[in-house]
Design an enzyme around this catalytic site. Sequence first.
Site, PDB file in Angstrom:
ATOM      1  N   TYR A   1       0.775  -1.239   0.273  1.00  0.00           N
ATOM      2  CA  TYR A   1       0.015  -0.092   0.141  1.00  0.00           C
ATOM      3  C   TYR A   1       0.981   1.315  -0.134  1.00  0.00           C
ATOM      4  O   TYR A   1       1.675   1.427   0.864  1.00  0.00           O
ATOM      5  CB  TYR A   1      -0.924   0.167   1.376  1.00  0.00           C
ATOM      6  CG  TYR A   1      -1.321   1.212   1.754  1.00  0.00           C
ATOM      7  CD1 TYR A   1      -2.578   1.948   0.660  1.00  0.00           C
ATOM      8  CD2 TYR A   1      -1.255   2.136   2.605  1.00  0.00           C
ATOM      9  CE1 TYR A   1      -3.047   3.041   0.935  1.00  0.00           C
ATOM     10  CE2 TYR A   1      -1.631   3.399   2.980  1.00  0.00           C
ATOM     11  CZ  TYR A   1      -2.687   3.783   1.937  1.00  0.00           C
ATOM     12  OH  TYR A   1      -3.212   5.062   1.970  1.00  0.00           O
ATOM     13  N   SER A   2       0.622   2.206  -0.899  1.00  0.00           N
ATOM     14  CA  SER A   2       1.558   3.616  -1.026  1.00  0.00           C
ATOM     15  C   SER A   2       2.872   3.252  -0.971  1.00  0.00           C
ATOM     16  O   SER A   2       3.323   2.756  -2.144  1.00  0.00           O
ATOM     17  CB  SER A   2       0.908   4.336   0.138  1.00  0.00           C
ATOM     18  OG  SER A   2       1.423   5.698   0.064  1.00  0.00           O
ATOM     19  N   GLU A   3       3.607   3.681  -0.105  1.00  0.00           N
ATOM     20  CA  GLU A   3       5.152   3.493  -0.047  1.00  0.00           C
ATOM     21  C   GLU A   3       5.398   1.984  -0.290  1.00  0.00           C
ATOM     22  O   GLU A   3       6.289   1.474  -0.796  1.00  0.00           O
ATOM     23  CB  GLU A   3       5.612   4.107   0.811  1.00  0.00           C
ATOM     24  CG  GLU A   3       7.252   3.854   1.022  1.00  0.00           C
ATOM     25  CD  GLU A   3       8.078   4.004   2.165  1.00  0.00           C
ATOM     26  OE1 GLU A   3       9.344   4.628   2.102  1.00  0.00           O
ATOM     27  OE2 GLU A   3       7.414   3.731   3.349  1.00  0.00           O
TER      28      GLU A   3
END
Length: 257
Positions: free
Chosen positions: A136-138
Amino acid sequence: MKFLCLPGGYCSAKCNEAFAGFDLTGAPAVGPGPFCDSLTSNGEARFFFTQGTTPVYPPPEYEGFFGPPPNFTFAEPDGPSKFNMRDFPKRDTPEATMKDALELAGQPTFSNIRLVVDRLIGILDSDEDIAGVIGYSEGAEMAASLILEEQRRHKESGREPRLKCAVLMCGWPPMDPVTGQVVLADEHFGEEIINIPTCHVIGAADPFLDASMALYNLCDPDSAELFDHGGGHVIPRTKKTVDDLTGVVRDMILSVG
């Protein structure tokens, strides 16, 4: 299939477990859980949660937003950046957006990405059951960087890649594990960089949508699936959306055996 799970920046493995539908001991959450809870409902998915190793401290206005401390990040820029994420630009193409964002951030490099992927490779090598990755995301950015590193090692040393598929939620384009620079599709003459099946979970209202699309553009279009939950920079949690996503991911798992 067992998945390596990578949280977003400022989060932790425990926060990742809880948000994904598990309590902090790893037991399934009570009641209708979100994505990971749904994916495990047929008994065929398992997870290994990890986190970055660089301590970070959320700004006071975000206290508690990323879960209880300690908080961590994977990537550490080699120099300071004054770029405010609220100023994330919007241009004609995802790649143009990312180039402007990187320019505003002072063209950062992340030399610690080598240590990050080495550690993640070590996790894969120590657990032969892991065959997929969820980020998720990074965490999605790190997952994509890990895939690139597996491909590089296969080409240079013959090491067989362990990851067969990836779920990339609200992702960002990967970092080159050798140079520490962000990789963009238009710098590779349109060639697919990530060659395993991928499911890209995006939100139409995500202010960083172009980052997710820049990641998508690095993948083989014949095996890259887009799933739009319609929201912002979040993991979907409503039951119908989660169940729909679970179906897409299960189909991907079946496609890789």
